[in-house]
Design an enzyme around this catalytic site. Sequence first.
Site, PDB file in Angstrom:
ATOM      1  CG  ASN A 106      23.596 -44.742  21.464  1.00 22.00           C
ATOM      2  OD1 ASN A 106      22.880 -44.236  20.856  1.00 22.00           O
ATOM      3  ND2 ASN A 106      24.886 -45.166  20.806  1.00 22.00           N
ATOM      4  CG  ASP A 107      28.167 -45.120  21.980  1.00 24.21           C
ATOM      5  OD1 ASP A 107      27.594 -45.919  22.346  1.00 24.21           O
ATOM      6  OD2 ASP A 107      28.757 -45.293  20.793  1.00 24.21           O
ATOM      7  CB  SER A 158      30.949 -42.168  18.985  1.00 29.34           C
ATOM      8  OG  SER A 158      29.397 -42.801  19.702  1.00 29.34           O
ATOM      9  CD  GLU A 174      30.413 -50.261  17.761  1.00 28.69           C
ATOM     10  OE1 GLU A 174      29.896 -50.117  16.787  1.00 28.69           O
ATOM     11  OE2 GLU A 174      30.005 -50.781  19.215  1.00 28.69           O
TER      12      GLU A 174
END
Length: 495
Positions: A20-21, A78, A200
């Site tokens: 993901n990120d 993250s 976020e």
Amino acid sequence: MTNELYRPQFHFSPQQNWMNDPNGLVYFHGEYHLFYQYHPHGTTWGPMHWGHAISKDLVHWEHAPITLEPDEHGQIFSGSAVVDWQDTTGFFNGEVGLVAIFTHHDQDPDSDLPRERQSLAYSSDSGRTWTKYSGNPVLTDSRFPDFRDPKVFWHTQTNQWVMILASGQTVSIYHSANLKDWSFASQFGDGEGAHVGVWECPDLFELAIDGDPARTKWVMLVSIGNSPEHREGSRTQYFIGDFDGTAFKNDASPETVQWLDGGRDNYAGVSWSDIPAKDGRRIYIGWMSNWKYAQVTPTESWRSAMTMPRSLALISRKDQIILVQQPVHELNHLKLGTYKWNETIVEPGQNLLSKLDLPYFVIEAEFELQTAAEFGLKVRTSDFSETVVGYEMEKQEIFVDRSRSGEVSFHADFSGRHAVKAETSDGRLKLQIWVDTSSIEVFAGEGEAVITDLIFPGEEEQGLEIYALHGTVKLISLNITPLKSIWTYNGVPAK
């Protein structure tokens, strides 16, 4: 395997398992580093690590070993990375090195509630190996269960490190001289912009207006997590304003909401640190998925891809300053021979593109408005499916309709039509459409209107169509260019 169904051919994707990120985006010694949230043991979200890839051109990526693994402080969420040019940390014995600033996520042993704290790791060998700082974590605040995603940069005017950090429904800003000791500076976001999900993955950077370095504004990106009652799912907003090293002041009224992307699949994006001044670009990349359905997309051994890298800029338009995006010019090296049309009237019922079949390509088109109520292009078509990129005259909107784009049944909120305002210039509309095996990215005008959407057509669905409804539109120019796969080198497919 690089030839799997839906495997992107010019976007970054993990070799296998879940991603993901984007994290830790940093440029150093001629290399772009892309770290990312990674679960190496499954194709759905799990204990987070930092995956790693390296590129010299933002297009072709070398997969590197996992950089950061969970430890006694928790999972590796993250964060960002910077070049410590002045060895402010003391990690590098007076030399230069890379420092990653990331979130450790675990459970508080006293309450068993989620706990998020900021930590450091550093590399003396251009990002190949990393050492976690023995003094981790370096920043904690028990008030916020959601306290994550640090984005750090050196603020030249005040000669200090600045961190912007997501803190629930706000972002918090901190100062440091050495990346180890942090002091609170300010908070932004209460009553500002959209609050339909947790905030976020913030970013904060300065951009010139119309390319004039004497006129600048600061841009803040804030991603917003998925909320069950909102069909749009996770997406990213932005603010334009001023930053003095301590506090950010939003130029827009607090209730104003500005979305970075009108599509559904551009989330958690951040920009590269330490791009050389002679380059001058602010380069951004996002996670090309949505928390609504990210864990059930119809891929098998891997899941998720990144957007194309994009250059961000500010332009003035009708007494407004707006953020625009354009694909990085390095992607042009993938272009093959171009099919061209010029000065053509498009009428209902005709299709100039009926002879073309292409799996991944870029379309560059300029239209002059006439009497058509709607016009546009259809890609990855067959008798049973199509992805429509259209312009609706009355609403002055571009849209992507993926309701018949191939496999759409894996989640109730996937199918649909996504639109964004796109005003024409002197009665003309420019569109740039990048189509990969499982995505479409549309840029209108100078990039002031953007739509990023996943699509999952079958391999045989490769037709194209240009169309007009209830009238005609003039095609000033149309270039359709097949693209080389990034998995192919010197014409030979990668193993």
